[in-house]
Design a protein around this motif. Structure first.
Motif, PDB file in Angstrom:
ATOM      1  N   ALA A   1      -6.845 -47.975 -80.939  1.00 48.60           N
ATOM      2  CA  ALA A   1      -7.747 -48.437 -81.994  1.00 48.60           C
ATOM      3  C   ALA A   1      -7.418 -49.863 -82.403  1.00 48.60           C
ATOM      4  N   ARG A   2      -6.123 -50.195 -82.454  1.00 48.33           N
ATOM      5  CA  ARG A   2      -5.722 -51.560 -82.811  1.00 48.33           C
ATOM      6  C   ARG A   2      -6.221 -52.570 -81.775  1.00 48.33           C
TER       7      ARG A   2
ATOM      8  N   LEU B   1     -16.246 -47.711 -81.499  1.00 48.84           N
ATOM      9  CA  LEU B   1     -15.177 -47.084 -80.716  1.00 48.84           C
ATOM     10  C   LEU B   1     -13.893 -46.993 -81.535  1.00 48.84           C
ATOM     11  N   ALA B   2     -13.549 -48.053 -82.249  1.00 49.71           N
ATOM     12  CA  ALA B   2     -12.344 -48.029 -83.087  1.00 49.71           C
ATOM     13  C   ALA B   2     -12.467 -46.968 -84.175  1.00 49.71           C
ATOM     14  N   THR B   3     -13.656 -46.804 -84.714  1.00 53.20           N
ATOM     15  CA  THR B   3     -13.874 -45.787 -85.751  1.00 53.20           C
ATOM     16  C   THR B   3     -13.721 -44.388 -85.182  1.00 53.20           C
TER      17      THR B   3
ATOM     18  N   PRO C   1     -11.011 -42.107 -87.072  1.00 54.35           N
ATOM     19  CA  PRO C   1     -11.982 -41.863 -88.157  1.00 54.35           C
ATOM     20  C   PRO C   1     -11.318 -41.647 -89.506  1.00 54.35           C
ATOM     21  N   GLU C   2     -10.076 -41.162 -89.501  1.00 59.16           N
ATOM     22  CA  GLU C   2      -9.386 -40.924 -90.763  1.00 59.16           C
ATOM     23  C   GLU C   2      -9.081 -42.220 -91.512  1.00 59.16           C
TER      24      GLU C   2
ATOM     25  N   CYS D   1     -11.957 -51.656 -94.354  1.00 60.03           N
ATOM     26  CA  CYS D   1     -11.129 -50.453 -94.264  1.00 60.03           C
ATOM     27  C   CYS D   1     -10.422 -50.364 -92.922  1.00 60.03           C
ATOM     28  N   LEU D   2     -11.145 -50.622 -91.833  1.00 60.65           N
ATOM     29  CA  LEU D   2     -10.521 -50.558 -90.511  1.00 60.65           C
ATOM     30  C   LEU D   2      -9.497 -51.674 -90.328  1.00 60.65           C
TER      31      LEU D   2
END
Length: 431
Positions: A25-26, A55-57, A61-62, A117-118
């Motif tokens: 995700a990073r 895709l990162a979400t 997702p948390e 947030c991400l």
């Protein structure tokens, strides 16, 4: 009833899978941030960003559920922006009988809390935006030079010269204020190059509305953050910026390219009733917006209905004019107040005011020694939008709305991470 045991091997597998998702995700959010800046001036250039963001979400997702944990509830305040704007625009849509399409641009503001947030939860660094902005400025410069060499009077990257110039200014803000801290020669060369590329692209666009924002960026850059002799440096820097704009005004080719040589003639023409010049049209639109607001101060004429006000204007009943093809007021305050009344003004205040409040809070906590970092970049970006909004409707174009939402969100998320870590460098925050 006792719980089923979790064996060490299973626990290790779960931890490894979580770490793998976090790492992936990073990497994806880094690519998203880089591509958003690098491809901003390219038509449909945010498609790669959108794909990477999704895709990162999906990988983490948390991360979106951790918004209440952010310092000072900053992410919750940011989440309130699109909710308020969508409520105001939705009510105006129903009241004026418009279709759902009018919510396209306002709904893009959902990207502010999403990106913030991400960026915060995944420990995104500002280096991604800095590198992307440098690439984006090189692309903008190349496009502007090629279009000018091809005979185009104003560079626009296949879209709109005003939108193109605003996009270049956004990239310049990130190239200047997201750079690494220090005076390494290669950083200074990159800094000087970014300013040169941006100035050339903006001049070739012929857009005057971004010039106040450009002046602010150059002034803050030249003043710096050192407290020693600050007033002396401020005066010297202000003089340098004034000299730069004096050259734009006095050199015939530059004055013609930036259309500064038309300013006096436009003012004089408007005094004689001419509204088909850029300045004359804007002044006429401000007058129409003021009339619309006075007629319906609490509801406005309805979202996306300002064009009907223009069509009914005396200027347009007498003869066809370029003014009659304009559908927004070319001023943020005039546009939002005329179409949505006082609630529209409150929504616009939230769009600018809430992120500025978060920026001020983060800068007070971090107290960076120089105007470098994600917090500074976010603050200057918002100020440049506010200044450009004096002569343009910044939220009437998909590109400018998306750029504001994406980069303000990413920068504020990064600023939260930098403040938590007590640093303004590029070390990722492990979460």
């Amino acid at each position: 009833m006792s719980e089923l045991p979790i064996f060490p091997q299973e626990r290790n597998t779960m931890v490894s899978w979580t770490n793998a998702r976090q790492s992936a995700a990073r990497r994806v959010i880094w690519l998203a941030a880089f591509s958003a800046a690098a491809c901003l001036v390219i038509p449909k250039g945010l498609v790669l960003f959108a794909s990477c963001l999704l895709l990162a979400t999906m990988l983490r997702p948390e991360a979106l559920l951790r918004a209440p944990e952010a310092p000072g509830r900053s992410l919750l305040w940011l989440a309130g922006i699109p909710l308020l704007v969508l409520a105001v625009t939705g009510i105006s849509m129903v009241h004026s009988g418009q279709g759902w399409r009018v919510l396209d641009n306002p709904s893009r503001l959902l990207l502010i809390p999403w990106c913030a947030c991400l960026a915060w939860a995944l420990g995104l660094t500002r280096r991604s935006l800095w590198l992307g902005a440098m690439v984006g400025l090189a692309v903008a410069f190349a496009v502007a030079v090629l279009q000018s060499a091809g005979g185009s009077q104003r560079a626009d990257a296949g879209a709109n010269p005003i939108v193109f110039a605003n996009a270049v200014l956004v990239l310049l803000v990130m190239a200047v204020f997201c750079r690494p801290v220090g005076r390494d020669p290669w950083v200074l060369v990159a800094l000087a190059s970014s300013v040169a590329l941006a100035v050339v692209a903006i001049v070739l666009s012929g857009s005057r509305g971004v010039l106040p924002g450009l002046a602010i960026v150059l002034l803050v850059l030249l003043v710096g953050g050192d407290a020693r002799r600050r007033w002396w440096r401020l005066g010297l820097s202000a003089g340098g910026v004034m000299l730069f704009f004096s050259l734009l005004w006095s050199i015939p080719w530059l004055s013609a390219q930036t259309r500064l040589d038309d300013v006096q003639a436009d003012w004089n023409g408007y005094a004689k009733g001419q509204v088909d010049t850029p300045i004359g049209a804007r002044l006429a639109l401000l007058s129409l917006a003021g009339d619309a607001f006075r007629r319906a101060p609490w509801t406005g004429v309805g979202i996306d209905r300002f064009g009907e006000e223009v069509a009914r204007a005396p200027y347009c009943r007498s003869a066809p004019r370029h003014l009659c093809d304009l559908e927004h007021a070319h001023n943020d305050v005039a546009q939002w107040s005329a179409t949505m009344g006082v609630p529209g003004l409150l929504a616009l205040l939230a769009i600018y005011g809430v992120p500025l409040g978060v920026v001020a809070s983060q800068l007070r906590r971090a107290r960076p020694p120089s105007p470098v970092g994600a917090g500074w970049a976010a603050g200057i970006l918002i100020v440049t939008y506010m200044l450009s909004g004096l002569t343009q409707s910044m939220f009437a174009h998909a590109t400018t709305v998306s750029a504001y939402a994406v980069f303000v969100g990413l920068l504020l998320g990064i600023a939260l991470s930098e403040t938590e870590a007590g640093q303004s460098e590029d070390a990722p925050i492990r979460r």
